[in-house]
Design an enzyme around this catalytic site. Structure first.
Site, PDB file in Angstrom:
ATOM      1  N   ASP A   1      -1.741  -1.235  -3.860  1.00  0.00           N
ATOM      2  CA  ASP A   1      -2.034  -0.486  -5.082  1.00  0.00           C
ATOM      3  C   ASP A   1      -0.880  -0.577  -6.080  1.00  0.00           C
ATOM      4  O   ASP A   1       0.158  -1.169  -5.787  1.00  0.00           O
ATOM      5  CB  ASP A   1      -2.365   0.974  -4.734  1.00  0.00           C
TER       6      ASP A   1
ATOM      7  N   HIS B   1      -3.781 -17.322  -5.031  1.00  0.00           N
ATOM      8  CA  HIS B   1      -4.678 -16.504  -4.209  1.00  0.00           C
ATOM      9  C   HIS B   1      -5.963 -17.244  -3.821  1.00  0.00           C
ATOM     10  O   HIS B   1      -6.763 -16.705  -3.067  1.00  0.00           O
ATOM     11  CB  HIS B   1      -5.028 -15.220  -4.965  1.00  0.00           C
ATOM     12  N   ASP B   2      -6.192 -18.435  -4.369  1.00  0.00           N
ATOM     13  CA  ASP B   2      -7.382 -19.227  -4.041  1.00  0.00           C
ATOM     14  C   ASP B   2      -7.051 -20.412  -3.139  1.00  0.00           C
ATOM     15  O   ASP B   2      -7.939 -21.211  -2.816  1.00  0.00           O
ATOM     16  CB  ASP B   2      -8.021 -19.807  -5.313  1.00  0.00           C
TER      17      ASP B   2
ATOM     18  N   ASP C   1       0.853  -1.193   0.000  1.00  0.00           N
ATOM     19  CA  ASP C   1       0.000   0.000   0.000  1.00  0.00           C
ATOM     20  C   ASP C   1       0.889   1.244   0.000  1.00  0.00           C
ATOM     21  O   ASP C   1       1.710   1.412   0.895  1.00  0.00           O
ATOM     22  CB  ASP C   1      -0.888  -0.039   1.259  1.00  0.00           C
TER      23      ASP C   1
ATOM     24  N   ASP D   1      -4.439 -10.543 -15.704  1.00  0.00           N
ATOM     25  CA  ASP D   1      -5.518 -11.493 -15.471  1.00  0.00           C
ATOM     26  C   ASP D   1      -6.662 -11.134 -16.415  1.00  0.00           C
ATOM     27  O   ASP D   1      -7.063  -9.976 -16.486  1.00  0.00           O
ATOM     28  CB  ASP D   1      -5.992 -11.390 -14.016  1.00  0.00           C
TER      29      ASP D   1
ATOM     30  N   ASP E   1      -8.855 -16.429 -16.501  1.00  0.00           N
ATOM     31  CA  ASP E   1      -9.696 -16.904 -15.416  1.00  0.00           C
ATOM     32  C   ASP E   1     -10.770 -17.876 -15.931  1.00  0.00           C
ATOM     33  O   ASP E   1     -11.468 -17.581 -16.913  1.00  0.00           O
ATOM     34  CB  ASP E   1     -10.374 -15.689 -14.769  1.00  0.00           C
TER      35      ASP E   1
ATOM     36  N   ASP F   1      -4.114   3.880   2.771  1.00  0.00           N
ATOM     37  CA  ASP F   1      -5.546   3.582   2.926  1.00  0.00           C
ATOM     38  C   ASP F   1      -5.780   2.108   3.284  1.00  0.00           C
ATOM     39  O   ASP F   1      -6.926   1.657   3.362  1.00  0.00           O
ATOM     40  CB  ASP F   1      -6.346   3.974   1.671  1.00  0.00           C
TER      41      ASP F   1
ATOM     42  N   GLU G   1      -6.666 -20.879 -16.779  1.00  0.00           N
ATOM     43  CA  GLU G   1      -7.106 -21.515 -15.540  1.00  0.00           C
ATOM     44  C   GLU G   1      -8.222 -22.472 -15.917  1.00  0.00           C
ATOM     45  O   GLU G   1      -9.291 -22.052 -16.361  1.00  0.00           O
ATOM     46  CB  GLU G   1      -7.596 -20.479 -14.535  1.00  0.00           C
TER      47      GLU G   1
ATOM     48  N   ASN H   1      -0.309   4.534  -0.136  1.00  0.00           N
ATOM     49  CA  ASN H   1      -0.896   5.796   0.335  1.00  0.00           C
ATOM     50  C   ASN H   1      -1.632   5.685   1.662  1.00  0.00           C
ATOM     51  O   ASN H   1      -2.401   6.579   2.023  1.00  0.00           O
ATOM     52  CB  ASN H   1      -1.833   6.368  -0.743  1.00  0.00           C
TER      53      ASN H   1
END
Ligand code: TEU
Ligand code: CA
Length: 555
Positions: free
Chosen positions: A29, A327-328, A21, A98, A200, A25, A255, A23
């Site tokens: 990003d 990520h899954d 990150d 992706d 995907d 928040d 995928e 900034n």
């Protein structure tokens, strides 16, 4: 076998929301990624696969796209993307995007039009059907994230298909206009200079026109036979290849959940003009007790059998992708290694050895190179992921499986395990953000972090760096033929790779026990290419220590 850059490449997957990150928040990003390119360069990877960064209402963290040609507000701007791409290219790093085109977000302008009326010009962009009767969907299919795969839409009194969440309506690929829209969007990105696509659930884009009930699996019917590897999937991919992919020197990976080796030879055959490679999931799926949820480990013989079959059957015909996690999936070291004892580092290095020495392009998921672990979830309120939240509701709160039984299963496999912030250093929030992260940082960051590991030559990070460098110097790692040994062993994963006169012997102890091993005669006296422990491999009969791994190289 053709030699190509993408066969020789090592790919690093970034899940932008959780990487860095810039900034404060609390959300990773694009500028954050650009700021960390030197880290990736130092690691030595060739390609970044960027999970979706497009405009999205984030029902499924960016896998629900409302504008394919704009960047998600939270991630930055198109200028930030252009800067990331330019800086990556300056450093010799490629970027693979992706491509999520089985479905869009329900907030995509196409869908907002489509749902307006039956004669809207975008109506046929999606899959609409009449219900079977009052409040009864067209068939019994269940969505991947729970509930029916059909959502009733009052405006036109019809249902639309969504194989994932109801905010992810499936596109109708049988409509040539849809295909052309997708192809021109892909061309736009290629013209920008990106280096490829990870596609995907690309195996699901073609659905059978007849949509009969599926076999009941849990509460709903299985759409698999009608939507996965559907009737036109290969012709649509060939069309995509002809109209877009073949015009650029890019890499593509599909995928393709549920893919078999036979199908993979078509999707990613050396001469089939579809994709370069596919992700198969046999080694990370099929171990479930309640749907995909389980607290059990896959037996080593089963794991080896699956991976060996992929190695052998694709040889010379199609190309493999190699991965332990993404990520899954839960964290590799927690799932296949040992994250609870002093063996975390050595088992993470063993897994890396085992994977990177196989044939295929290896994928590293962010933080894997640090041996990041699963998260110690305490209650369902800790989940952020739509799949975990819905699954807990559907399996547990419904009373089907008691909490005490289901809880160890869901926390072992929750996708959120992979999505906690990247651990950069031992400062608050692991250096990921100066604010409050969107998902909590794993409390073990003070020990497991990039700063500590880049400073320690004996770390998991440096071991990955070495494996990546070895790949560049040893074509046998890329092109050598695979042969399994000791297939019946529940303790050891052993194989050889052969390219002309060169041979590798790869030996991995998957247990926390000492295991005896006899080095095959041909490898006696061969130098050791890499090992995760200090040892001597010049005696024929040796004792492997817990999670020991080594590679001998004879030429
Ligand atoms: O995943 C698709 C997929 O095949 C799922 O079954 C996946 O294994 C899922 O996480 C079930 O456990 C892709 C993306 O990788 C995933 O992040 C998205 O949520 C999904 O498609 C929908 O776009
Ligand atoms: Ca941010």
């Amino acid at each position: 076998m053709n030699r190509t850059w993408w066969k020789e490449a090592v790919i690093y997957q970034i899940y932008p929301r959780s990487f860095m990150d810039s900034n404060g928040d609390g959300i990773g990003d694009l500028k954050g990624i650009t700021g960390r390119l030197d880290y990736l360069k130092y690691l030595g990877i060739d390609v970044i696969w960027l999970s979706p960064v497009y405009k999205s209402p984030n029902d499924d963290n960016g896998y629900d796209i409302s504008d394919y040609q704009a960047i998600m507000d939270e991630f930055g701007t198109m200028e930030d993307f252009d800067e990331l791409l330019a800086k990556a290219h300056e450093k010799g790093i490629k970027i693979v995007m992706d491509l999520v085109v089985n479905h869009t977000s329900d907030e995509h302008p196409w869908f907002m039009e489509s749902r307006k009326s039956k004669d809207n010009e975008y109506r046929d962009y999606y899959i609409w059907r009449d219900g079977k009767g009052e409040k009864t969907p067209p068939n019994n299919w269940g969505s991947c994230f729970g509930g029916s795969a059909w959502e009733y839409d009052e405006t036109t009194d019809m249902y639309y298909l969504h194989l994932f969440s109801k905010k992810q309506p499936d596109l109708n690929w049988d409509n040539p206009e849809v295909r052309n829209q997708v192809f021109s969007m892909m061309t736009w990105w290629c013209e920008k200079g990106i280096d490829g696509f990870r596609m995907d659930v690309i195996s699901m884009i073609s659905k059978t026109r007849e949509m009969p009930d599926g076999k009941i699996n849990g509460l709903y019917g299985d759409y698999g036979p009608y939507c996965v590897h559907g009737p036109n999937v290969h012709s649509y991919l060939q069309e995509m290849n002809e109209k877009v992919l073949s015009k650029y020197d890019i890499m593509t990976v599909g995928e393709t959940a549920g893919v078999t080796t036979e199908l993979a030879k078509q999707y990613a055959g050396e001469n089939t003009h579809e994709l370069n490679m596919v992700f198969q999931f046999e080694h990370v799926e099929g171990d479930g007790k309640y749907g995909k949820w389980t607290d059990e480990r896959i037996p080593l013989t089963t794991l080896k059998k699956t991976l060996s079959r992929w190695q052998t059957e694709l040889y010379d015909k199609a190309w493999n992708s190699l991965f332990w996690n993404n990520h899954d999936q839960p964290r590799a070291v927690s799932r296949f290694g040992d994250d609870r004892t002093q063996y975390r580092a050595v088992s993470a290095k063993m897994l890396a050895t085992c994977l990177h020495m196989m044939q295929g392009s290896p994928y590293i998921y962010q933080g894997e190179e640090l041996g990041m672990t699963n998260y110690p979830f305490e209650s369902p309120a800790d989940f952020r992921d739509i799949e975990s939240i819905n699954a807990y509701r559907e399996w547990c709160e419904s009373g089907r499986v008691p909490h005490e039984i289901f809880w160890p299963c869901i926390i072992r496999k929750s996708r959120d395990n992979a999505r906690t912030p990247m651990q950069w250093d031992d400062s608050p929030q692991a250096g990921f953000t100066t604010g409050t992260p969107w998902i909590p940082v794993n409390p073990n960051y003070s020990e497991i972090n990039a700063k500590a590991e880049t400073a320690d030559p004996d770390s998991i990070f440096h071991y990955y760096k070495k494996l990546i460098a070895l790949r560049k110097q040893n074509p046998v790692m890329v092109y050598g033929k695979y042969e399994p040994l000791l297939e019946e062993s529940e303790d050891l994963f052993v194989y050889t790779r052969t390219l002309d006169d060169e041979k590798l012997l790869v030996v991995c102890n998957f247990t926390d026990k000492e295991v005896p091993f006899t080095i095959p005669g041909a490898f006696m006296g061969a130098p050791c290419l890499i090992a995760n422990l200090e040892n001597r491999y010049d005696k024929q009969n040796i004792t492997l220590r817990p999670y020991e791994a080594f590679v001998l190289h004879c030429k």
